[in-house]
Design an enzyme around this catalytic site. Structure first.
Site, PDB file in Angstrom:
ATOM      1  N   SER A   1       0.825  -1.214   0.000  1.00 18.07           N
ATOM      2  CA  SER A   1       0.000   0.000   0.000  1.00 18.07           C
ATOM      3  C   SER A   1       0.856   1.261   0.000  1.00 18.07           C
ATOM      4  CB  SER A   1      -0.922   0.006   1.219  1.00 18.07           C
ATOM      5  OG  SER A   1      -0.166  -0.189   2.405  1.00 18.07           O
TER       6      SER A   1
ATOM      7  N   ASN B   1      -2.287  -2.629  13.282  1.00 15.42           N
ATOM      8  CA  ASN B   1      -3.744  -2.457  13.207  1.00 15.42           C
ATOM      9  C   ASN B   1      -4.224  -1.210  13.950  1.00 15.42           C
ATOM     10  OD1 ASN B   1      -3.520  -4.820  11.840  1.00 15.42           O
ATOM     11  ND2 ASN B   1      -4.445  -6.117  13.417  1.00 15.42           N
TER      12      ASN B   1
ATOM     13  N   THR C   1     -40.083  26.332  -9.319  1.00 15.58           N
ATOM     14  CA  THR C   1     -40.332  24.967  -8.850  1.00 15.58           C
ATOM     15  C   THR C   1     -40.566  24.162 -10.119  1.00 15.58           C
ATOM     16  OG1 THR C   1     -42.708  25.288  -8.642  1.00 15.58           O
ATOM     17  CG2 THR C   1     -41.393  25.743  -6.677  1.00 15.58           C
ATOM     18  N   HIS C   2     -40.160  22.922 -10.128  1.00 24.98           N
ATOM     19  CA  HIS C   2     -40.230  22.095 -11.349  1.00 24.98           C
ATOM     20  C   HIS C   2     -39.462  22.759 -12.503  1.00 24.98           C
ATOM     21  CE1 HIS C   2     -43.662  20.013  -9.366  1.00 24.98           C
ATOM     22  NE2 HIS C   2     -43.931  21.245  -8.931  1.00 24.98           N
TER      23      HIS C   2
ATOM     24  N   SER D   1     -14.210  26.977 -27.278  1.00 24.64           N
ATOM     25  CA  SER D   1     -14.263  25.753 -28.056  1.00 24.64           C
ATOM     26  C   SER D   1     -13.206  25.838 -29.145  1.00 24.64           C
ATOM     27  CB  SER D   1     -15.652  25.599 -28.685  1.00 24.64           C
ATOM     28  OG  SER D   1     -15.575  24.803 -29.851  1.00 24.64           O
TER      29      SER D   1
ATOM     30  N   LYS E   1     -18.205  30.157 -28.644  1.00 22.27           N
ATOM     31  CA  LYS E   1     -18.578  29.470 -27.396  1.00 22.27           C
ATOM     32  C   LYS E   1     -17.868  30.026 -26.167  1.00 22.27           C
ATOM     33  CE  LYS E   1     -20.730  26.165 -26.851  1.00 22.27           C
ATOM     34  NZ  LYS E   1     -20.552  24.758 -27.170  1.00 22.27           N
TER      35      LYS E   1
ATOM     36  N   ASN F   1     -17.740  28.271 -22.523  1.00 22.62           N
ATOM     37  CA  ASN F   1     -18.233  27.104 -21.781  1.00 22.62           C
ATOM     38  C   ASN F   1     -17.896  27.216 -20.294  1.00 22.62           C
ATOM     39  OD1 ASN F   1     -19.154  25.929 -24.172  1.00 22.62           O
ATOM     40  ND2 ASN F   1     -17.156  24.988 -24.579  1.00 22.62           N
TER      41      ASN F   1
ATOM     42  N   GLU G   1     -19.174  22.535 -14.835  1.00 24.73           N
ATOM     43  CA  GLU G   1     -19.454  21.172 -15.303  1.00 24.73           C
ATOM     44  C   GLU G   1     -18.596  20.150 -14.555  1.00 24.73           C
ATOM     45  OE1 GLU G   1     -19.776  21.103 -19.847  1.00 24.73           O
ATOM     46  OE2 GLU G   1     -19.044  23.104 -19.384  1.00 24.73           O
TER      47      GLU G   1
ATOM     48  N   TYR H   1      -9.648  -6.695  12.588  1.00 22.70           N
ATOM     49  CA  TYR H   1      -9.021  -6.163  11.380  1.00 22.70           C
ATOM     50  C   TYR H   1      -9.029  -7.187  10.250  1.00 22.70           C
ATOM     51  CZ  TYR H   1      -5.539  -4.350   8.158  1.00 22.70           C
ATOM     52  OH  TYR H   1      -4.907  -3.898   7.036  1.00 22.70           O
TER      53      TYR H   1
ATOM     54  N   GLN I   1      -7.512  -2.014   4.181  1.00 21.29           N
ATOM     55  CA  GLN I   1      -6.491  -1.193   3.520  1.00 21.29           C
ATOM     56  C   GLN I   1      -7.096  -0.443   2.322  1.00 21.29           C
ATOM     57  OE1 GLN I   1      -2.303  -2.525   3.253  1.00 21.29           O
ATOM     58  NE2 GLN I   1      -2.754  -2.891   1.101  1.00 21.29           N
TER      59      GLN I   1
ATOM     60  N   LYS J   1      -8.199   3.679   1.939  1.00 19.53           N
ATOM     61  CA  LYS J   1      -7.369   4.874   1.792  1.00 19.53           C
ATOM     62  C   LYS J   1      -7.546   5.639   0.494  1.00 19.53           C
ATOM     63  CE  LYS J   1      -4.202   3.014   4.997  1.00 19.53           C
ATOM     64  NZ  LYS J   1      -5.121   1.832   5.092  1.00 19.53           N
TER      65      LYS J   1
END
Ligand code: ARG
Length: 464
Positions: free
Chosen positions: A24, A111, A156-157, A278, A284, A286, A291, A318, A323, A326
């Site tokens: 690890s 441990n 709303t919606h 773009s 564009k 963006n 995003e 344990y 492990q 992590k």
């Protein structure tokens, strides 16, 4: 060759694939500082309890500082044969100070050591996420104060519902972020018990002082059950759960920024600093950062799912499966930190287009509820009847493509004869938002009070 740290009863070394699946060190080297801190506290306690000699403790502490320095300076040669950070550090300590290094592992095990290291790491992560979230709250509250009376449609919606102010909308995220901080703080409280001294699973026969180790490492107390202590990863789960909810909140804000910056909405403009172009479409702009905040929430939610599944079938105490806690935790914390910083940057950067927001705030009969409320307040109609009358007025206006305020008094009275000219006062957007003075409502004075209150509380936080 058998392993130098645990190979006493082994005649030969592990299969090659074992290094790949077992080691690890490639990722847990990030626990180096916590590992060294924990070892120093453990050694000092062993010394104070008379289990190690003062000379050995001094040699161990000085040696651990040297190892820490080597790691910090990038001079340390990590070895996959030594599996993990714990054995890498201890092995180097032996190179530096000789056999006294072998006494450090008295009355502990990897441990309880790894559980302690992870708790220390997660605790630091919670603290730094918390201060980043406070900064995001500050950015939101400052913008909210600046645009406390900037009207926009509330949805709303995703259908225009009632006019609100941009400041009010931003303060919603201050509240959400405040709860995120609360959840992280709760996780921190429950996390803050020290596993060290639980040893492999059953505790130890040495007369150790677990209170002292706990205190030295900033824990509130030692854990009360050694089996639980070495197998508990709740603290990681809780932190990932809090991080996941926070990531979902940031993703919702990001989605709104994506919508608001479209030419169709055009509510908000991000400067060049937070827009990308773009390579093929020159026009564009963006909102990539938004995003990505929305997209990266997936990894954080994935880390929570991943660890829940790792733990669900594990018998006490344990298991090496643990492990696997992590990489998900490290990645989720790193990702969330990036997302918070990018969100705060976008919030500070974005400029609302007041005209566009105002245009849409009053569109689509957004003050219909104000009309219904007027019918209740002034004509004493039951709300259900007022709702019905308003519906007929909306239909009348819609049939000739007009706004409610464009109906004549005569047209209104054709639906409800008791309506007077005073009704026109409540059909405007500004009157609508000004009237919403109930606690937590969108009235600009409310928004200013709330924003100032937050800024004052957040200011005090930095002062302390
Ligand atoms: N690298 C291990 C982990 O992260 C440390 C604990 C290993 N304990 C053991 N008994 N093999 O879980």
């Amino acid at each position: 060759m058998s392993n130098r740290m645990w190979g006493g009863r082994f005649a030969s070394g592990p299969a090659e694939i074992m290094a790949d699946i077992n080691a690890s060190i490639d990722f847990d080297k990030r626990l180096a500082a916590q590992d060294i801190r924990g070892s120093k506290a453990h050694a000092a306690m062993l010394g104070a309890a008379g289990i190690l000699s003062a000379e050995d403790v001094a040699a161990i502490a000085a040696g651990l500082d040297r190892v820490g320095g080597e790691i910090e300076r990038g001079e340390f040669a990590f070895s996959r044969e030594l599996e993990d950070i714990h054995m890498n550090v201890e092995s180097r300590l032996r190179d530096l100070i000789g056999p006294a290094a072998g006494r450090l592992h008295t009355a502990r095990s990897r441990n309880d050591q790894v559980a302690t290291d992870m708790k220390l790491w997660v605790r630091d992560a919670i603290d730094s996420l918390d201060s980043q979230l406070a900064d995001l709250q500050r950015a939101l509250a400052e913008k909210a104060l600046a645009f406390a009376d900037t009207v926009m449609p509330g949805f709303t919606h995703l259908q225009p519902a009632q006019p609100v102010t941009f400041g009010h909308h931003l303060l919603a995220y201050v509240e959400m972020t405040g709860r995120d901080r609360g959840r992280l703080a709760d996780a921190r409280l429950r996390l803050n018990e020290c596993p060290l001294g639980s040893a492999a699973l059953a505790g130890t026969s040495f007369p150790i002082d677990r209170e002292a180790t706990a205190r030295a490492l900033g824990f509130d107390r030692p854990t009360a059950n050694s089996l639980d202590a070495v197998s508990d990863r709740d603290f990681a789960l809780e932190t990932l759960a809090a991080a996941s909810i926070c990531a979902v909140h940031l993703s919702r804000l990001a989605e709104e920024i994506v919508l608001w910056t479209t030419p169709q909405f055009a509510f908000v403009r991000l400067s060049d600093a937070f827009s990308t172009g773009s390579s093929i479409m020159p026009q564009k702009r963006n909102p990539d950062a938004a995003e990505l905040v929305r997209g990266k929430s997936g990894r954080i939610l994935g880390a929570l799912q991943g660890l829940l599944v790792v733990l669900k079938g594990l018998p006490l105490a344990y298991g090496k499966d643990m492990q696997e806690d992590k990489e998900g935790v490290f990645d989720a914390v790193h990702t969330l930190s990036l997302c918070i910083a990018a969100s705060a940057g976008m919030v500070r950067d974005m400029q609302p287009d007041r005209e566009a927001m105002r245009r849409w705030a009053g569109a689509a009969y957004a003050t219909a509820t104000d009309l219904a409320d007027w019918l209740v307040r002034v004509l004493n109609l039951p709300f259900r009847d007022a709702h019905h009358v308003t519906g007929r007025l909306v239909a009348a206006a819609a049939s000739r493509n007009a706004g409610l305020e464009e109906l004549s008094l005569a047209e209104m009275q054709a639906v409800e004869p008791r309506i007077t000219a005073a009704v026109f006062d409540v059909l405007g957007v500004d009157a609508s938002i000004r009237s919403r003075t109930s606690f937590g409502g969108t009235a600009p004075d409310n928004v200013r009070t709330q924003a100032r209150g937050w800024l004052e509380r957040l200011g005090k936080e930095t002062a302390t």
